[in-house]
Scaffold this motif. Sequence first.
Motif, mmCIF file in Angstrom:
data_model
loop_
_atom_site.group_PDB
_atom_site.id
_atom_site.type_symbol
_atom_site.label_atom_id
_atom_site.label_comp_id
_atom_site.label_asym_id
_atom_site.label_seq_id
_atom_site.Cartn_x
_atom_site.Cartn_y
_atom_site.Cartn_z
ATOM 1 N N SER A 157 17.415 17.155 1.633
ATOM 2 C CA SER A 157 18.575 16.424 2.156
ATOM 3 C C SER A 157 19.272 17.195 3.261
ATOM 4 O O SER A 157 20.039 16.624 4.044
ATOM 5 N N TRP A 158 19.029 18.507 3.365
ATOM 6 C CA TRP A 158 19.632 19.312 4.434
ATOM 7 C C TRP A 158 18.926 19.111 5.770
ATOM 8 O O TRP A 158 19.508 19.388 6.815
ATOM 9 N N PHE A 159 17.663 18.680 5.718
ATOM 10 C CA PHE A 159 16.858 18.602 6.939
ATOM 11 C C PHE A 159 17.411 17.536 7.873
ATOM 12 O O PHE A 159 17.499 16.361 7.512
ATOM 13 N N GLN A 160 17.783 17.963 9.092
ATOM 14 C CA GLN A 160 18.390 17.054 10.069
ATOM 15 C C GLN A 160 17.395 16.561 11.118
ATOM 16 O O GLN A 160 17.738 15.699 11.927
ATOM 17 N N GLY A 161 16.178 17.103 11.123
ATOM 18 C CA GLY A 161 15.166 16.622 12.045
ATOM 19 C C GLY A 161 14.493 17.727 12.830
ATOM 20 O O GLY A 161 14.902 18.890 12.819
ATOM 21 N N SER A 162 13.426 17.335 13.516
ATOM 22 C CA SER A 162 12.683 18.244 14.382
ATOM 23 C C SER A 162 13.062 18.006 15.833
ATOM 24 O O SER A 162 13.523 16.916 16.192
ATOM 25 N N PHE A 163 12.854 19.026 16.669
ATOM 26 C CA PHE A 163 13.116 18.900 18.100
ATOM 27 C C PHE A 163 12.340 20.002 18.813
ATOM 28 O O PHE A 163 11.708 20.846 18.171
ATOM 29 N N ASN A 164 12.365 19.996 20.125
ATOM 30 C CA ASN A 164 11.705 21.031 20.908
ATOM 31 C C ASN A 164 12.705 21.581 21.918
ATOM 32 O O ASN A 164 13.092 20.889 22.862
ATOM 33 N N TYR A 165 13.164 22.825 21.723
ATOM 34 C CA TYR A 165 14.220 23.366 22.580
ATOM 35 C C TYR A 165 13.733 23.699 23.978
ATOM 36 O O TYR A 165 14.534 23.915 24.886
ATOM 37 N N ALA A 166 12.406 23.745 24.173
ATOM 38 C CA ALA A 166 11.864 24.053 25.498
ATOM 39 C C ALA A 166 11.566 22.789 26.297
ATOM 40 O O ALA A 166 11.068 22.880 27.423
ATOM 41 N N GLY A 167 11.856 21.620 25.742
ATOM 42 C CA GLY A 167 11.629 20.375 26.452
ATOM 43 C C GLY A 167 10.229 19.815 26.296
ATOM 44 O O GLY A 167 9.893 18.790 26.907
ATOM 45 N N GLY A 168 9.395 20.448 25.457
ATOM 46 C CA GLY A 168 8.037 19.967 25.240
ATOM 47 C C GLY A 168 7.985 18.841 24.223
ATOM 48 O O GLY A 168 8.994 18.433 23.649
ATOM 49 N N THR A 169 6.781 18.347 23.992
ATOM 50 C CA THR A 169 6.602 17.229 23.069
ATOM 51 C C THR A 169 6.255 17.682 21.656
ATOM 52 O O THR A 169 6.385 16.900 20.714
ATOM 53 N N ASP A 170 5.810 18.921 21.488
ATOM 54 C CA ASP A 170 5.389 19.391 20.170
ATOM 55 C C ASP A 170 6.583 19.572 19.247
ATOM 56 O O ASP A 170 7.590 20.184 19.621
ATOM 57 N N GLN A 171 6.479 19.021 18.033
ATOM 58 C CA GLN A 171 7.517 19.164 17.036
ATOM 59 C C GLN A 171 6.874 19.369 15.671
ATOM 60 O O GLN A 171 5.828 18.776 15.378
ATOM 61 N N PRO A 172 7.465 20.198 14.821
ATOM 62 C CA PRO A 172 6.902 20.410 13.483
ATOM 63 C C PRO A 172 7.202 19.237 12.554
ATOM 64 O O PRO A 172 8.028 18.370 12.859
ATOM 65 N N THR A 173 6.537 19.240 11.401
ATOM 66 C CA THR A 173 6.677 18.177 10.404
ATOM 67 C C THR A 173 7.257 18.747 9.119
ATOM 68 O O THR A 173 6.836 19.810 8.647
ATOM 69 N N TRP A 174 8.212 18.035 8.536
ATOM 70 C CA TRP A 174 8.864 18.465 7.304
ATOM 71 C C TRP A 174 8.216 17.781 6.105
ATOM 72 O O TRP A 174 8.051 16.564 6.081
ATOM 73 N N ASN A 175 7.851 18.574 5.079
ATOM 74 C CA ASN A 175 7.308 18.044 3.833
ATOM 75 C C ASN A 175 8.375 18.176 2.761
ATOM 76 O O ASN A 175 8.648 19.279 2.274
#
Length: 222
Positions: A157-175
């Motif tokens: 419930s704490w997880f607010q989402g993935s993003f890429n701080y360098a402006g790229g498209t790669d983002q991790p996945t939360w399980n």
Amino acid sequence: MFNRACLALALLAGVFVTVLSPGPAHAATDSWAEWAPVSGTSNDYSTTMTQRSAGFPAAQMASDSRANVALPSGASTFLDASTPPGAKYGSSRGSAYINLRPKADTPTGASTTTYAFENPTPDTGWAFVLGDIDSDQVQVQATDENGEEVPAAAISSWFQGSFNYAGGTDQPTWNPATSTLTGNPTATDTNGASGWYEPDIRLTSLTFVFTRRAGFPVYQTW
């Protein structure tokens, strides 16, 4: 903004952010954590993390990460206002973060890094960010104000989402079942893939278990 090759001397970053007091959803502050110099040797590191917000407890960090562990200054790699945590808490530019590695560069050589708080944390108004999650993965663990293990559903419930701080498209996945943030499916070394979290209960400890999937990864904590 961030180049892994340039961070051969440094470990990723976990950055912790606090606000001066609980505020509206989009309140901004530049109260990022400060870090004492890292002491120790490979597989036995420690430091103290201090929040700039009044009343937030300091934390003793212990890690069995292999060398090198480092505290980049935040001058060239940071979370700006275009990132979700930067938009809410203010840019981390100029605020240090910590870089950590696996205990060993093997799929079974995970490192464990624990932040033990002097007193229970506030139950709102702060966040942490895990960065450069691509050819690796991080499991999040915690204990509540009574020292009991926080269940996976609560951590999720704490997880607010993935993003890429360098402006790229790669983002991790939360399980949510395993409380694990995992990099891209091919374990390709990329730049800036991150996830952020906002705890909503009082904690006495926060632990990150970092596992190599390929290459020689580092991760960042704000």
